[in-house]
Design an enzyme around this catalytic site. Structure first.
Site, PDB file in Angstrom:
ATOM      1  N   ASP A   1       0.913  -1.136   0.000  1.00 45.29           N
ATOM      2  CA  ASP A   1       0.000   0.000   0.000  1.00 45.29           C
ATOM      3  C   ASP A   1       0.950   1.181   0.000  1.00 45.29           C
ATOM      4  O   ASP A   1       1.613   1.449   1.016  1.00 45.29           O
ATOM      5  CB  ASP A   1      -0.878   0.024   1.251  1.00 45.29           C
ATOM      6  N   HIS A   2       1.072   1.867  -1.132  1.00 44.27           N
ATOM      7  CA  HIS A   2       2.202   2.794  -1.245  1.00 44.27           C
ATOM      8  C   HIS A   2       2.121   3.962  -0.272  1.00 44.27           C
ATOM      9  O   HIS A   2       3.115   4.630  -0.021  1.00 44.27           O
ATOM     10  CB  HIS A   2       2.420   3.241  -2.703  1.00 44.27           C
TER      11      HIS A   2
ATOM     12  N   HIS B   1      -5.517   3.230   1.367  1.00 40.61           N
ATOM     13  CA  HIS B   1      -4.575   4.295   1.734  1.00 40.61           C
ATOM     14  C   HIS B   1      -5.011   5.085   2.979  1.00 40.61           C
ATOM     15  O   HIS B   1      -4.243   5.238   3.928  1.00 40.61           O
ATOM     16  CB  HIS B   1      -4.392   5.287   0.584  1.00 40.61           C
TER      17      HIS B   1
HETATM   18  C1  BG6 Z   1      -3.802   5.003  -6.331  1.00 42.43           C
HETATM   19  C2  BG6 Z   1      -5.187   5.219  -6.876  1.00 42.43           C
HETATM   20  O1  BG6 Z   1      -3.765   3.869  -5.515  1.00 42.43           O
HETATM   21  O2  BG6 Z   1      -3.413   6.124  -5.568  1.00 42.43           O
HETATM   22  C3  BG6 Z   1      -5.240   6.492  -7.722  1.00 42.43           C
HETATM   23  O3  BG6 Z   1      -5.559   4.098  -7.668  1.00 42.43           O
HETATM   24  C4  BG6 Z   1      -4.726   7.666  -6.907  1.00 42.43           C
HETATM   25  O4  BG6 Z   1      -6.564   6.764  -8.166  1.00 42.43           O
HETATM   26  C5  BG6 Z   1      -3.364   7.332  -6.317  1.00 42.43           C
HETATM   27  O5  BG6 Z   1      -4.628   8.772  -7.776  1.00 42.43           O
HETATM   28  C6  BG6 Z   1      -2.877   8.431  -5.391  1.00 42.43           C
HETATM   29  O6  BG6 Z   1      -1.538   8.194  -5.062  1.00 42.43           O
HETATM   30  P1  BG6 Z   1      -0.574   9.423  -4.771  1.00 42.43           P
HETATM   31  O7  BG6 Z   1       0.706   8.803  -4.322  1.00 42.43           O
HETATM   32  O8  BG6 Z   1      -0.463  10.206  -6.031  1.00 42.43           O
HETATM   33  O9  BG6 Z   1      -1.235  10.222  -3.693  1.00 42.43           O
END
Ligand code: BG6
Length: 510
Positions: A193-194, A256
């Site tokens: 989960d980044h 997230h």
């Molecule tokens: C992804 C979603 O997991 O996270 C996207 O599928 C979203 O829709 C993105 O834009 C947001 O990631 P970050 O790192 O740009 O906040």
């Protein structure tokens, strides 16, 4: 390479030994968007700071037939090389990479891959392989099976990184985990989960438990509400087909934002070891009842007021009449001694008025009496952009007056840590996987507990055709009654008109 990175691994956090030198990283789905935009730039980021194991080789695998030059051109397309030194590093990095094309469902293809890996890896009779599945979930299981049969080291070690979506509800998530369980042990799986790799999210535990003044006030006696906000400026813009099957709640909230919530709400772990941290996260998730639909609003963006930006339903990739939410605000509760009755408000939306992710901890009113209408304190953790921690606090206005003013204690990273490199989330997470540290990856029981909280709401929204998201204009703050909804859940916004955090006042320039 102007900035400096501080990298010191914590061996006590490891749940598996680090990958030794001369290991191989295999990126499956190497021709896809995720690999191009995230995986390869992160691998290069680690390489340019000498953080990959010595002698590492990186193999791309996908169905697309490409020659070496095409493959290298494709994987370099998102890699930034601002200086000559970076250009030189990129050349070295590309020399470590190679490409094999093959099918995702045929043993022969994976045998070709295995042969290629065996030829380039560093050990004659053992292998250490990290498989990165930058692939759609429909092929996770098939590819895993073929890797197990054809490419799994007979002696040595294997680990696998997989990416969301991990199912679309509790049942499908359980099916996926059950299919993967006989193939990979839990110790071998790294579920990304980044958000857990973002610098400020990783800072939450330190801020909370390393500062007694936060620690002491972190509870229902002092905190009135916690808001976790995710805002994007853009709509789906041609990506509607994918998005429509998920919607904003599955796309960013169940994963997230809930991850951020658990870091904010969990109890102090016994140690920084992966299992101690994840045990506490699971405990807090288990204390959360399923979401009551009464505590939810959903919205869908419409055209911008000047008509220049299209509404969600105008996107040709979106099915006609879709009820898919592009905005949601959800109130969750935690039934434990620390948090009883404190609303945790998750708020997320596309096509809004700004792009930011932040946590806003609003404290309670001070006891009435000596002050009249003195605003509440707020602690804001700005996750992105411009990582910052600031506290909105009351202070005497300087001069011959006892008037108060809202001011701030402000830790803005770009000012305070101007020469330090803030790693990309994927850099941090891939390095953790290489080091065998599971702390920032999602454990199977954690995934299960998070789907339990969200699934009844998701089914309720999917199945009730009369529930239609409220329209909000492209570029606005969201549905019109959002502020009333927040106020009903105890969030006081009275001050925001008067107070502006200095970073935003200076047009975002720090
Ligand atoms: C992804 C979603 O997991 O996270 C996207 O599928 C979203 O829709 C993105 O834009 C947001 O990631 P970050 O790192 O740009 O906040």
């Amino acid at each position: 390479m102007a900035d400096t990175i501080i990298a010191a691994e914590d061996p006590s956090a490891r749940s598996a030994p680090p990958l030794p030198s001369d290991s191989v990283i295999v990126v499956l789905g190497a021709s896809g968007d995720l690999a191009k935009k995230k995986t390869y730039p992160a691998l290069f980021g680690l390489y340019r700071y000498d953080l990959l194991p010595k002698g590492i080789k990186i193999v791309g695998y996908a169905r697309t037939k490409m020659d070496d030059a095409d493959y290298k051109k494709r994987i370099s397309s998102y890699i930034k090389t601002p200086g000559a030194e970076d250009e030189a590093k990129l050349k070295e990095f590309l020399a470590l990479t190679s490409y094999v094309s093959g099918q995702y469902d045929q043993d022969e293809s994976f045998q070709v891959l295995d042969k290629h890996i065996s030829e380039i890896e560093g050990y004659p009779d053992e292998s250490h392989r990290l498989f990165y599945l930058a692939l759609p979930p429909t092929v996770f299981t098939t590819v895993s099976q073929h890797l197990k049969t054809n490419c799994y080291p007979k002696k040595g070690s294997a680990r696998v990184i997989i990416e969301k979506p991990f199912g679309h509800d509790l049942e499908s998530s359980r099916e996926l985990q059950a299919a993967l369980r006989p193939i990979w042990s839990e110790d071998e799986i790294f579920r990304i989960d980044h958000y857990l790799g973002k610098e400020m999210v990783k800072n939450i535990l330190i801020l909370r438990f390393g500062n007694e003044f936060f620690n002491a006030s972190w509870n229902k006696s002092h905190i009135s509400s916690v808001q976790i906000t995710f805002k994007e400026l853009f709509g789906t813009e041609g990506r509607g087909g994918y998005f429509d099957t998920f919607g904003i709640i599955r796309d960013v909230m169940q994963n997230h934002l809930l991850q951020v919530l658990t870091m904010i709400a969990m109890e102090r772990p016994l140690s920084f070891s992966a299992e101690d941290i994840r045990d506490e996260k699971v405990r807090v998730l288990r204390a959360m009842p399923v979401i009551d639909p009464k505590n939810v609003i959903i919205g869908q963006y419409d055209k911008s007021p000047d008509g220049t930006k299209p509404g969600y339903l105008d996107d040709p990739t979106v099915p006609k009449g879709s009820r898919c939410p592009t905005f949601a605000a959800i109130v969750l509760y935690i039934q434990n001694d620390r948090w009883e009755n404190v609303p945790f408000i998750l708020k997320a939306g596309k096509a809004l008025d700004s792009a930011k992710v932040e946590v806003r901890v609003q404290y309670k009113d001070v006891t009435s009496g000596i002050f009249k209408d003195i605003p509440r304190n707020e602690l804001v953790l700005r996750i992105q952009p411009d990582e910052s921690v600031y506290i909105k606090m009351n202070s005497k206005l300087p001069g011959l007056t006892m008037k108060t003013s809202v001011t701030e204690l402000d830790l803005t990273y770009k000012r305070r840590f101007s020469n330090l490199h803030i790693p990309e989330a994927y850099e941090a997470l891939i390095l953790d996987a290489i080091n065998g540290d599971h702390s920032n990856f999602v454990r199977d029981d954690e995934l299960d507990a998070s789907w339990k909280i969200f699934t009844p709401l998701l089914h309720y929204l999917d199945q009730n055709e009369d529930i239609v998201p409220v329209k909000y204009p492209y570029g606005s703050r969201g549905p019109e009654f959002l502020d009333d909804f927040l106020a009903d859940h105890g969030y006081s916004r009275e001050l925001d008109g008067l107070y502006q955090w200095p970073t935003t006042r200076a047009n975002g320039k720090i």
